[in-house]
Design an enzyme around this catalytic site. Structure first.
Site, short mmCIF file in Angstrom:
data_model
loop_
_atom_site.label_atom_id
_atom_site.label_comp_id
_atom_site.label_asym_id
_atom_site.label_seq_id
_atom_site.Cartn_x
_atom_site.Cartn_y
_atom_site.Cartn_z
N GLU A 189 0.84 -1.20 0.00
CA GLU A 189 0.00 0.00 0.00
C GLU A 189 0.88 1.25 0.00
OE1 GLU A 189 -2.33 0.76 3.53
OE2 GLU A 189 -1.29 -0.80 4.64
N GLU B 183 5.23 8.42 -3.16
CA GLU B 183 5.88 7.76 -2.04
C GLU B 183 6.82 6.65 -2.53
OE1 GLU B 183 3.16 6.68 1.09
OE2 GLU B 183 2.21 8.66 1.07
#
Length: 585
Positions: free
Chosen positions: A375, A384
């Site tokens: 995730e 990210e």
């Protein structure tokens, strides 16, 4: 007196000589929260005299100043106006309303007076009064730009018979919505109500932090009935959903994007993510589908970046639902989170899970995974470093022809107008905040066009085809938008969507947003110098995703060729060579 934060004031017509008496009497009878009153009346002689006499002052003491907004009695005499503002600051008035910025106003002179007052008078903000009509936004924008985007400038927006949907004004520093009593109609019982379209617009404003002013257009109306009606209208608003309520406190709050590879996340951050049940429902469904489709008899499923284990719990549940034998391995580099994983393995998972303390980019397992789950998605999809992490994880951990969840994700942008977000970015980071992207629950803004895709990443190719360096994860893209309304462009809104597995998808795009999901807020990419655009103008957005050594970063620029009513303009290329912002590997 305010209902659910709703603040309603009254502005009487005619001359009110004794403001304190009005507040104690009529304003209280009307159940209003505040009153809009002139600061002085018939006070022209005060300039030569150098001070006001008592009979010229409307609000004479600070006793009621907390519930009075001042109204400038003149605009032509800047000396008198300056004296009024000094008096307002002394008494304790929070704001003073300037005369209306109308079609007949000399905009340059109006702006010059505002700027001089902002520069020389400490204390009371001056609120620009604007009537919502054709050309009103352009006049306000001229004033704002002539004043150099002064942060103290605020707007009192008066609605009228023609006011319906006003999205561009919700991107402006509107503090007051003024409703003249002439805007109301009588119902069957003779009480004032608003037309359906006006009701809808007022309800849209009630979702913003504004106060309301009932302006008395005629002498023979009872303001109490109008105040009561507005409170009744506020009581008909639908309650926020659980997800919206959880996100409301973060509206327009700038947050630095996470750096999960450089920093170990705290338990509270993990806990916030874990509250998003719809996200994990989709992940669970994707894992169940992948398990069902796997040809392997004994399936190895790895959760990389396991955190405190929410995906591990869902993986075990997905295996039970699929009725298949699945070995679950959880990989986490945060040593503190590993303690929690051990606790959950003992208390919740019955020691079914193999725990590995390692960076997914460097661990080599004895047996590779059939299904790899992460995730690592960010608000812009790849911000990210999901591409970098999953490239390495797929190369080292995933069996040939194994499945990666997510399979792919795409980044989108749209031009955005928001005075509030731009002002907050300007104040962020000691003046360096306008070349840094932010995660923000965008609210007081106007998205000027439908989002367009910039780039995508896929993790469906065989792992032996993934390059060893990071050049393949660099991107450049351009997208052209056509705006539909006069606006000031303050930057870009960034979104993503993702294919977890097959047709199981997640999205934070406004038009396809996964229902009730609140893990990710959009990104905001500011531009240093806001750009004025008019209906029909084109905007071209250029965006780069760059990488060098242990850093990845974004660069962005906005250009407009202009149109019939506007000239060509270009922003600078922001964050060149990561001089303000980067994501550490």
């Amino acid at each position: 007196m305010a209902l659910n934060g709703l603040r309603v004031g009254v502005e009487p017509c005619g001359v009110i000589a004794d403001g304190d008496a009005f507040v104690a009497g009529e304003m209280g009878r009307c159940t209003a929260d505040f009153a809009v009153l002139a600061v002085t009346h018939e006070a022209e002689a005060a300039v030569d005299r150098g001070y006001f006499i008592l009979s010229e002052v409307v609000v004479k003491t600070s006793q009621h100043a907390y519930c009075v907004l001042g109204r400038a009695s003149t605009w032509g005499d800047s000396d008198l106006l300056s004296m009024e503002l000094q008096l307002a600051a002394y008494v304790g008035l929070k704001r003073v309303l300037a005369p209306e910025l109308s079609a007949s106003t000399n905009v340059a002179s109006y702006a010059r007076t505002l700027l001089a007052l902002a520069s020389n008078t400490a204390g009371v903000p001056v609120v620009v009064r604007v009537r919502a009509a054709e050309g009103a936004w352009a006049r306000w924008n001229r004033v704002r730009m002539l004043c150099g985007h002064q942060a103290r400038l605020q707007v009192a927006l008066e609605l009228g018979d023609d006011a319906c949907e006003l999205p561009q004004w919700r991107a402006e520093p509107v503090q007051l919505i003024v409703l003249p009593t002439s805007m109301f109609i009588g119902n069957n019982a003779g009480f004032p109500v608003l037309r359906k379209d006006h009701q809808a617009e007022i309800k849209r404003w009630m979702d913003h932090t504004v106060a309301y002013v009932i302006r008395q257009s005629e002498d023979n109306v009872d303001l109490l009935d109008y105040v009561r009606y507005l409170r009744f209208l506020a009581g008909t608003l639908e309650e926020l959903s659980t997800a919206a309520a959880a996100s409301a406190e973060y509206r327009d709050v700038l947050q630095a994007p996470l750096q999960p590879l450089m920093d170990h996340l705290e338990s509270a951050t993990y806990e916030t993510f874990e509250m998003d049940l719809p996200k994990y429902d989709h992940y669970e469904h994707a894992m169940m589908r992948a398990i069902q489709d796997s040809p392997r008899k004994e399936i190895v499923l790895m959760v990389v970046g396991a955190g405190r284990g929410p995906l591990v719990t869902r993986a075990l549940r997905a295996a039970r639902q699929a009725g298949r034998s699945v070995q679950v391995i959880a990989i986490e580099k945060n040593p503190s989170a590993l303690v929690e994983l051990q606790l959950r393995n003992a208390n919740d998972w019955g020691h079914q899970v193999t725990l590995i303390r390692a960076d997914m980019r460097g661990w080599v397992p004895a047996q590779r995974a059939d299904i790899l789950v992460s995730e690592l998605l960010g608000s812009f999809g790849d911000n990210e470093l999901s591409p970098e992490c999953l490239d390495a994880a797929c190369r080292l951990l995933l069996a040939p022809h194994g499945v990666c969840i997510p399979q792919s994700y795409s980044a989108y942008v749209a031009p955005l107008s928001s005075t509030l977000l731009h002002a907050r970015a300007q104040a962020y980071g000691d003046g360096h905040g306008l070349e840094t992207p932010y995660v923000v629950n965008i609210h007081a803004a106007h998205i000027l066009a439908e989002p367009q895709i910039m780039w995508s990443f896929s993790h469906t190719q065989p792992s032996d085809q993934i390059m060893g360096d990071n050049r393949h994860n660099q991107r450049w893209a351009a997208a052209t938008f056509r705006v539909q309304a006069s606006s000031l462009v303050h930057g870009l809104a960034g979104y993503f969507d993702a294919v977890l597995y097959d047709n199981v998808e997640l999205s934070i795009r406004p038009d396809t947003h996964t229902e009730d999901m609140h893990s990710w807020f959009p990104m905001y990419f500011p531009i240093k110098q806001p750009m004025t655009v008019n209906p029909g103008d084109e905007l071209t957005v250029h965006m780069w995703r760059r990488s060098r050594e242990s850093r990845t970063w974004y660069e962005w620029a906005v250009e407009s060729p202009g149109g019939e009513a506007s000239s060509a303009s270009s922003s600078l290329i922001h964050n060149i060579n990561a001089h303000e912002y980067w994501i550490g590997h």
